[in-house]
Write a protein that holds these residues in place. Structure first.
Motif, PDB file in Angstrom:
ATOM      1  N   VAL A 170      34.830  36.097  56.121  1.00  0.00           N
ATOM      2  CA  VAL A 170      34.729  37.016  54.793  1.00  0.00           C
ATOM      3  C   VAL A 170      35.916  36.759  54.115  1.00  0.00           C
ATOM      4  O   VAL A 170      37.073  36.816  54.600  1.00  0.00           O
ATOM      5  N   LEU A 171      36.016  36.406  52.627  1.00  0.00           N
ATOM      6  CA  LEU A 171      37.041  36.351  51.720  1.00  0.00           C
ATOM      7  C   LEU A 171      36.748  37.529  50.801  1.00  0.00           C
ATOM      8  O   LEU A 171      35.924  37.232  49.686  1.00  0.00           O
ATOM      9  N   ASP A 172      37.683  38.403  51.113  1.00  0.00           N
ATOM     10  CA  ASP A 172      37.486  39.591  50.193  1.00  0.00           C
ATOM     11  C   ASP A 172      38.683  39.577  49.161  1.00  0.00           C
ATOM     12  O   ASP A 172      39.847  38.991  49.021  1.00  0.00           O
ATOM     13  N   GLU A 173      38.393  40.128  47.971  1.00  0.00           N
ATOM     14  CA  GLU A 173      39.419  39.791  46.824  1.00  0.00           C
ATOM     15  C   GLU A 173      39.484  38.459  46.599  1.00  0.00           C
ATOM     16  O   GLU A 173      40.896  38.208  46.351  1.00  0.00           O
ATOM     17  N   ALA A 174      38.690  37.587  46.435  1.00  0.00           N
ATOM     18  CA  ALA A 174      38.834  36.200  46.658  1.00  0.00           C
ATOM     19  C   ALA A 174      39.503  35.725  44.943  1.00  0.00           C
ATOM     20  O   ALA A 174      40.363  34.879  45.193  1.00  0.00           O
ATOM     21  N   ASP A 175      39.282  36.357  44.198  1.00  0.00           N
ATOM     22  CA  ASP A 175      39.997  36.217  42.791  1.00  0.00           C
ATOM     23  C   ASP A 175      41.575  36.393  43.010  1.00  0.00           C
ATOM     24  O   ASP A 175      42.221  35.793  42.669  1.00  0.00           O
ATOM     25  N   ASP A 179      44.655  34.025  42.989  1.00  0.00           N
ATOM     26  CA  ASP A 179      45.766  34.225  42.024  1.00  0.00           C
ATOM     27  C   ASP A 179      47.019  34.215  42.574  1.00  0.00           C
ATOM     28  O   ASP A 179      48.130  33.786  42.119  1.00  0.00           O
ATOM     29  N   MET A 180      47.074  34.651  43.989  1.00  0.00           N
ATOM     30  CA  MET A 180      48.370  34.642  44.592  1.00  0.00           C
ATOM     31  C   MET A 180      48.994  33.359  45.366  1.00  0.00           C
ATOM     32  O   MET A 180      49.398  33.331  46.452  1.00  0.00           O
ATOM     33  N   ASP A 181      48.248  32.345  44.890  1.00  0.00           N
ATOM     34  CA  ASP A 181      48.273  30.951  45.615  1.00  0.00           C
ATOM     35  C   ASP A 181      48.217  30.862  46.943  1.00  0.00           C
ATOM     36  O   ASP A 181      48.872  29.905  47.672  1.00  0.00           O
ATOM     37  N   PHE A 182      46.998  31.338  47.579  1.00  0.00           N
ATOM     38  CA  PHE A 182      46.554  31.425  48.927  1.00  0.00           C
ATOM     39  C   PHE A 182      45.608  30.099  49.117  1.00  0.00           C
ATOM     40  O   PHE A 182      45.344  29.750  50.172  1.00  0.00           O
ATOM     41  N   GLY A 183      45.413  29.438  47.964  1.00  0.00           N
ATOM     42  CA  GLY A 183      44.284  28.263  48.046  1.00  0.00           C
ATOM     43  C   GLY A 183      44.755  27.254  49.272  1.00  0.00           C
ATOM     44  O   GLY A 183      43.943  26.775  50.013  1.00  0.00           O
ATOM     45  N   SER A 208      36.842  30.066  37.761  1.00  0.00           N
ATOM     46  CA  SER A 208      36.576  28.685  38.143  1.00  0.00           C
ATOM     47  C   SER A 208      37.259  28.439  39.500  1.00  0.00           C
ATOM     48  O   SER A 208      36.587  27.613  40.046  1.00  0.00           O
ATOM     49  N   LYS A 209      38.371  29.013  39.696  1.00  0.00           N
ATOM     50  CA  LYS A 209      39.062  28.707  41.283  1.00  0.00           C
ATOM     51  C   LYS A 209      37.910  29.343  42.275  1.00  0.00           C
ATOM     52  O   LYS A 209      37.672  28.492  43.072  1.00  0.00           O
ATOM     53  N   VAL A 210      37.236  30.538  41.889  1.00  0.00           N
ATOM     54  CA  VAL A 210      36.450  31.070  42.841  1.00  0.00           C
ATOM     55  C   VAL A 210      35.155  30.403  42.963  1.00  0.00           C
ATOM     56  O   VAL A 210      34.807  30.167  44.118  1.00  0.00           O
ATOM     57  N   GLY A 434      53.011  30.582  54.421  1.00  0.00           N
ATOM     58  CA  GLY A 434      52.497  29.978  53.183  1.00  0.00           C
ATOM     59  C   GLY A 434      52.627  31.190  52.211  1.00  0.00           C
ATOM     60  O   GLY A 434      53.982  31.633  51.885  1.00  0.00           O
ATOM     61  N   ALA A 435      51.837  31.369  51.418  1.00  0.00           N
ATOM     62  CA  ALA A 435      51.919  32.262  50.054  1.00  0.00           C
ATOM     63  C   ALA A 435      51.986  33.656  50.644  1.00  0.00           C
ATOM     64  O   ALA A 435      52.350  34.669  49.861  1.00  0.00           O
ATOM     65  N   ASP A 436      51.877  33.957  51.828  1.00  0.00           N
ATOM     66  CA  ASP A 436      51.776  35.300  52.210  1.00  0.00           C
ATOM     67  C   ASP A 436      53.686  35.521  52.094  1.00  0.00           C
ATOM     68  O   ASP A 436      53.847  36.827  51.978  1.00  0.00           O
ATOM     69  N   ASP A 437      54.500  34.796  52.100  1.00  0.00           N
ATOM     70  CA  ASP A 437      55.709  35.163  51.814  1.00  0.00           C
ATOM     71  C   ASP A 437      56.001  35.670  50.408  1.00  0.00           C
ATOM     72  O   ASP A 437      56.979  36.570  50.156  1.00  0.00           O
ATOM     73  N   LYS A 438      54.924  35.399  49.506  1.00  0.00           N
ATOM     74  CA  LYS A 438      55.410  36.221  48.230  1.00  0.00           C
ATOM     75  C   LYS A 438      55.207  37.674  48.400  1.00  0.00           C
ATOM     76  O   LYS A 438      55.482  38.352  47.520  1.00  0.00           O
TER      77      LYS A 438
END
Length: 459
Positions: A170-175, A179-183, A208-210, A434-438
């Motif tokens: 499950v990818l929740d709140e995918a946008d 946006d938080m650079d978890f890509g 477009s990213k989603v 990764g981006a979790d450090d944000k």
């Protein structure tokens, strides 16, 4: 945005009759889940649940476009738990969420809905001890709810842990994830999990990213869209308050003073302002608690718990708290800083006026923010009303507020000098991600201050 070529769309006309009479039982849920829903007082399915559950129970991949607060957690948790009832083996599902608080909330709902079947969850997020999390993963939970950065770290470093048996992603709140650079972290995770799986992607907007992410991760999905354009609910009263920049803090205290009996969330743009305002409010006798990315995870959960329980009436938060969190009784949202993006405004004010209840939103607008206000009004399709003020009462507050602000600035300087850079060392010691450090900055303890009882009149 039109549906992608490989996604069929659930059409509203075909399901209008079902919507009118839908019950959780008629949607095909098993008795253990129906009993859990009854105990949790979930009476009737929400629109996203009504639209998505039949397809999900058939085993289809789902793209769900729905606003926060629409009941989407149950929309993906219920079909996963129903399948788990048939195949109760090993690590079964993984849910990726953009923030730690949302991850804990999703886990709590899984455990509540799956209580009768003994569903076990592990929350894997940044800011917590790695070895303790590794032990939790070794106990073979049925569901892992994680932020992408920390999950990837365990996949790469924790011996014996993998997602080879995974049946659901499950990818929740995918946008927000993107946006938080978890890509990049999500791309790596997708390469480490089975191709043969069921995938649910839920997002408030289809960027477009989603769209690119769904093409890479879903197979012949059904698209269920119930949110339409961005909008605020009709039970929300929306106001603006024009303030000179130099008097912004004074006007905030004026609002807090005039609504002292209400539960209030104050949103700031920066961690510094969240820290500063929470100290100013406490100095003046208001029961305020901060929530931002520089607090340790236990401090953040503690702050949220105090606010939810009513132990603190005011939560001063950055956008850590703007999406996904279900805080039942928030009377007022105050935007101390007007959001730069209109969708962030809608997410913030969505913390109040939930589930049909009334609520107020007040946005402080300085001389530099008028254009942003007009942009938000255009997006939500309505003009906000001006919030009335008593100039004499505001003038009486100025001296005490400026003194409290001076004390708060000094306290923050003292805290930062005591911290002395040790925070960044602690962050490195807890491991990257990764981006979790944000969302995991230096741990800062907000020390209490002796309070000065505030009065509405002159001292």
């Amino acid at each position: 945005m039109p549906s992608p070529e490989n996604a069929s769309t659930s059409s509203a006309p075909e399901t209008s009759d079902i919507k009118a009479t839908a019950t959780f039982k008629s949607l095909g849920l098993i008795d253990p889940l129906l009993e859990a829903l009854e105990q949790l007082n979930f009476k009737t399915p929400t629109e996203i649940q009504t639209e998505s559950l039949p397809h999900a129970l058939e085993g289809r991949d789902i793209i769900g476009v729905a606003a926060t607060g629409s009941g989407k957690t149950a929309a993906f948790a219920l079909p996963i738990l129903q399948k788990l009832w048939d195949e109760p083996k090993g690590l079964f599902a993984c849910v990726l969420a953009p923030t730690r608080e949302l991850a804990y909330q999703i886990s709590q709902q899984f455990e509540a809905l799956g209580a009768s079947m003994g569903a076990r969850c592990a929350v894997i997020v940044g800011g917590m001890d790695l070895p303790t999390q590794a032990i939790a993963l070794a106990k073979r939970p049925h569901v892992v709810v994680a932020t992408p950065g920390r999950l990837l770290q365990h996949l790469e470093e924790t011996k014996g842990f993998s997602l080879r048996t995974l049946k659901f992603l499950v990818l929740d709140e995918a946008d927000r994830l993107l946006d938080m650079d978890f890509g990049p972290a999500i791309d790596k995770i997708l390469k480490l999990i089975p191709r043969e799986r069921t995938t649910y992607l839920f997002s408030a907007t289809m960027t477009s990213k989603v769209a690119k992410l769904q093409r890479a991760s879903l197979v012949n999905p059904v698209r269920v869209e119930v949110s339409g354009k961005y909008q605020t609910v009709s039970t929300l009263l929306q106001h603006y308050l024009l303030v000179p920049l130099k008097d912004k803090v004074v006007l905030l205290i004026y609002l807090a003073n005039s609504m002292a009996q209400n539960s209030i969330i104050i949103f700031t743009r920066t961690v510094r302002d969240a820290r500063l305002l929470s100290i100013i409010l406490r100095t003046l006798g208001f029961p305020a608690v901060p929530l931002h990315g520089q607090l340790s995870q236990s401090q953040r959960l503690g702050a949220l718990g105090k606010f939810k329980s009513g132990g603190r009436k005011i939560l001063v938060a950055t956008d850590v708290a703007s999406r996904g969190l279900d805080i039942p009784s928030v009377d007022v949202v105050i935007n101390y800083d007007i959001p730069t993006h209109s969708k962030d405004y809608i997410h913030r004010v969505g913390r109040t006026a939930r589930a049909g209840r009334a609520g107020k939103a007040i946005t402080l607008v300085t001389q530099y923010d008028v254009e942003l206000l007009q942009r938000i009004e255009k997006v939500i399709g309505k003009k906000m009303d001006a919030w009335p003020t008593d100039d004499e009462e505001v003038a009486l507050l100025k001296e005490r507020v400026h003194e409290a602000e001076r004390l708060a600035i000094n306290e923050i300087k003292d805290q930062d000098s005591k911290d002395g850079g040790h925070g960044r060392k602690r962050r490195r010691d807890t491991g990257g991600g990764g981006a979790d450090d944000k969302d995991r900055d230096d741990d800062v303890v907000e020390a209490g201050m002796p309070t000065i009882k505030h009065k509405k009149s002159r001292r």
